[in-house]
Motif scaffolding. Structure first.
Motif, short mmCIF file in Angstrom:
data_model
loop_
_atom_site.label_atom_id
_atom_site.label_comp_id
_atom_site.label_asym_id
_atom_site.label_seq_id
_atom_site.Cartn_x
_atom_site.Cartn_y
_atom_site.Cartn_z
N ALA A 77 -9.58 -2.32 1.01
CA ALA A 77 -10.49 -1.16 0.77
C ALA A 77 -11.08 -0.66 2.08
CB ALA A 77 -11.90 -1.84 0.05
N TYR A 78 -9.53 0.25 2.77
CA TYR A 78 -9.83 0.66 3.86
C TYR A 78 -9.03 2.14 3.79
CZ TYR A 78 -9.58 2.01 8.90
OH TYR A 78 -9.67 2.72 9.96
N GLU A 79 -7.80 2.34 4.46
CA GLU A 79 -7.04 3.35 4.00
C GLU A 79 -7.05 3.94 2.63
OE1 GLU A 79 -4.83 0.87 7.49
OE2 GLU A 79 -5.58 0.63 5.49
N PHE B 257 -6.72 10.78 11.60
CA PHE B 257 -6.82 9.49 11.75
C PHE B 257 -5.88 8.60 12.64
CE2 PHE B 257 -8.85 10.02 7.21
CZ PHE B 257 -10.19 9.98 7.78
N THR B 258 -4.54 9.00 12.43
CA THR B 258 -3.40 8.50 13.41
C THR B 258 -3.86 8.66 14.82
OG1 THR B 258 -1.84 9.02 11.38
CG2 THR B 258 -0.95 8.05 13.65
N VAL B 259 -4.27 9.96 15.05
CA VAL B 259 -4.73 10.06 16.49
C VAL B 259 -5.79 9.05 16.79
CG1 VAL B 259 -5.88 11.59 18.16
CG2 VAL B 259 -3.92 12.49 16.54
N TRP B 260 -6.55 8.65 16.06
CA TRP B 260 -7.76 7.60 16.27
C TRP B 260 -7.00 6.28 16.47
CZ3 TRP B 260 -10.53 5.27 11.79
CH2 TRP B 260 -11.80 4.33 12.60
N GLN B 261 -6.32 5.88 15.04
CA GLN B 261 -5.72 4.50 15.02
C GLN B 261 -4.24 4.58 14.61
OE1 GLN B 261 -8.18 2.42 12.41
NE2 GLN B 261 -9.54 1.52 13.99
N ALA B 262 -3.37 4.06 15.22
CA ALA B 262 -2.08 4.19 15.05
C ALA B 262 -1.70 3.70 13.42
CB ALA B 262 -1.11 3.49 15.94
N ARG B 263 -2.44 2.69 13.13
CA ARG B 263 -2.22 2.17 11.59
C ARG B 263 -2.10 3.09 10.59
NH1 ARG B 263 -6.81 -2.30 10.35
NH2 ARG B 263 -5.65 -1.90 8.13
N TRP B 264 -2.69 4.40 10.80
CA TRP B 264 -2.62 5.24 9.99
C TRP B 264 -1.27 6.18 9.83
CZ3 TRP B 264 -6.33 6.79 6.25
CH2 TRP B 264 -7.33 5.95 6.23
N GLY B 265 -0.59 5.84 10.98
CA GLY B 265 0.68 6.62 10.99
C GLY B 265 1.60 6.52 9.71
N TYR B 266 1.50 4.99 9.02
CA TYR B 266 2.42 4.95 8.07
C TYR B 266 2.14 5.74 6.61
CZ TYR B 266 2.60 0.21 9.97
OH TYR B 266 2.70 -1.00 10.73
N LEU C 238 0.87 -1.15 0.07
CA LEU C 238 0.04 0.02 -0.16
C LEU C 238 0.82 1.14 -0.02
CD1 LEU C 238 -2.98 -0.86 2.45
CD2 LEU C 238 -2.95 -0.82 0.02
N ILE C 239 1.96 1.15 0.83
CA ILE C 239 2.99 2.46 0.85
C ILE C 239 3.37 2.97 -0.58
CG2 ILE C 239 5.01 3.12 1.51
CD1 ILE C 239 4.38 1.74 4.47
N LEU C 240 3.78 1.66 -1.14
CA LEU C 240 4.22 2.13 -2.77
C LEU C 240 3.11 2.53 -3.46
CD1 LEU C 240 6.29 1.48 -5.28
CD2 LEU C 240 5.30 -0.91 -5.18
N LEU C 241 2.00 1.67 -3.62
CA LEU C 241 0.89 2.22 -4.60
C LEU C 241 0.41 3.48 -4.11
CD1 LEU C 241 -1.15 -1.22 -4.61
CD2 LEU C 241 0.36 -0.25 -6.62
#
Length: 526
Positions: free
Chosen positions: A201-203, A325-334, A159-162
């Protein structure tokens, strides 16, 4: 001579960037390669490798149901096929070099994707004055390294690449005035967004909707002009192919944290909240994060047509959105740190002094360098903990391998160990590491906390369990109590199985042990 000098500079830059990516992404090699075996960095990675193993055994298989977790019901996972086949394709290339091609492919797929993204960003950003600020932050930010590190075959790396390609291509299509030059970038952006949404189909879907919504607000007509139709058609075609291949609708249960799902989510690091006051932000981005709001304001108030950051408003909107979003969920930090890195060259355009920018940048990355210092040269306690984890993994692997059999003999183990045991043993587990396995996770927690032997036996019978793994009592009991939101019993079954095997109930027969865990056979009448 000038052409040779330019070529030498290109070779030096690419080599330097490649060395940075490889050094940071492979810094954990001692935890991944242990005694000639490959150990992945978290539970989800083993679930992904189970999928890749099944695909390698049956080429053309599209996995829509997991039988190896939440046994016997299984799960309908949110994971999709692209990364499965990418790992398998890499393993086929490695077949000629090793007998452990699939494991090595899983270990190296994410660093290779990170390297591809770095090369793309290097090429794409050639016209940016402060491009190396972006490239260095992308290379060394701990959160981006975590998402693409060695031994982590998870969808974030793809996902980071795309997403990087999608954002950069969309940005370039806006800054180019000539339609014949912008069109390839628009097609590239459309394809990258569609592939990213296929992977998850999320971030990517949320980011795509934010970008599209911002574009509509800025210029509604420009979004649907004739020269953009090819991009929309390509986007729709890829999404249609994704639906045809996967044959399922994405699950949005992650937004519905209730009951035990909410309790379990609190035990998952990537689902935790990240307070705005948490110093981890500085470890990810450095001190430049403090001045980013001022730089955004300056960039918006003083637009520079023709400059690389001239139409960067959608990027700034994405940056602000992913921060919250990152404040809400750490997974958005990427994605927050990725977008922050992409935005930096445009944000720094108003500053004319290159020396001032580089001095400020070098000083700003001190928190990042301090984080790397702790990783590369841990103190004695941290080093001892890492060595202990390696030894534990090897010992659990040895027990799991003893379960290998052509017959199905399900096992019950703590949920975070279940995917690795399933991968090594080839047997299905009651628990798993995904929210779709919540029923199995809950019943596993009830089993380990139970003081009622009849209740514990009923769980084993219901799930057709043949083997039980007993792990560290303190961690298992505390995690189970947190999931069920119940007080810790005085004498739970997990304590008996871990501390006093001779007092185990008669339906659990002590079979084997290592210093890390104990294995019990289940003697329950079928």
């Amino acid at each position: 001579m000038q052409r040779f000098g330019r070529f030498a500079l290109i070779v030096f830059e690419v080599a330097l960037l490649t060395a940075l990516i490889v050094a940071t992404r492979c810094a954990n090699y001692q935890d991944v390669f242990v005694a000639g075996n490959v150990y992945f960095v978290d539970a989800d990675c083993y679930a992904r490798m189970m999928r890749a193993q099944l695909v390698r055994e049956k080429p053309g298989l599209i996995i829509r149901h997991h039988e190896f977790e939440n046994f016997p019901e299984g799960t309908t996972p949110h994971t999709t096929a692209p990364l499965d086949y990418l790992i398998v394709a890499l393993s086929l290339f490695l077949n000629s070099f090793t007998a452990h091609a699939l494991d090595l492919a899983g270990a190296f797929v994410s660093p290779l994707l990170a390297l591809l993204a770095a090369w793309f960003l290097w090429w794409w950003s050639m016209k940016f004055r402060y491009r190396w600020v972006m490239l260095i932050l992308y290379a060394i930010s701990p959160i981006l390294v975590h998402g693409t590190e060695l031994g982590r075959p998870d969808h974030q790396s793809l996902l980071i690449l795309l997403v990087a390609i999608a954002i950069c291509a969309g940005w370039s299509s806006q800054t180019l005035q000539a339609a014949n030059l912008a069109s390839p970038w628009r097609l590239t952006s459309a394809a990258a967004w569609a592939l990213a949404i296929w992977v998850s189909a999320y971030e990517p879907l949320v980011l795509f909707l934010i970008v599209t919504g911002t574009a509509l607000v800025m210029n509604r007509r420009a979004v649907f002009v004739r020269d953009r139709r090819a991009g929309w058609i390509l986007f729709a075609a890829i999404i249609a192919i994704a639906f045809a291949v996967e044959r399922r609708v994405p699950s949005f249960v992650i937004f519905q944290f209730t009951g035990h799902l909410k309790n379990w989510a609190h035990t998952i690091g990537e689902l935790a909240h990240v307070s705005p006051m948490n110093p981890v932000w500085l470890n990810w981005c450095g001190f430049l994060l403090f001045v980013a709001p001022v730089l955004i304001w300056m960039s918006i108030r003083t637009p520079r047509n023709g400059a690389p950051g001239g139409r960067a408003l959608p990027i700034y909107v994405l940056l602000v959105a992913t921060y919250f979003f990152t404040v809400w969920q750490a997974r958005w930090g990427y994605f927050f740190v990725l977008i922050f890195a992409l935005a930096l060259p445009a944000l720094l355009v108003p500053i004319k002094s290159s020396a001032a920018v580089w001095i400020a940048f070098v000083l700003s990355i001190f928190p990042i360098l301090r984080d790397w210092d702790e990783r590369l040269w841990p103190n004695e306690a941290q080093l001892a903990a890492r060595v202990e984890r390696r030894i534990e993994s090897a010992q659990i692997r040895d027990l799991a391998l003893s379960l290998r059999s052509p017959e199905v003999h399900p096992f019950l183990a703590p949920w975070w160990l279940s995917p690795s045991i399933a991968y090594w043993s080839g047997q299905p587990g009651v628990a798993g590491s995904s929210h779709e396995s919540l029923n199995g996770i809950e019943e596993t927690a009830r089993f380990f906390l139970s003081e009622n032997l009849r209740e514990a036996r009923a769980i084993l019978e219901k799930r057709h369990v043949a083997w039980v793994f007993a792990y560290d009592f303190d961690r298992v009991a505390q995690n189970s109590a947190a999931i069920l939101n119940e007080p810790l019993p005085r004498e739970p079954l997990s304590r008996v199985l871990d501390r006093t095997p001779s007092h185990a109930p008669p339906f659990l027969v002590f079979s084997a042990q290592t210093p890390a865990c104990k294995l019990y056979g289940v003697a329950v009448e079928r």
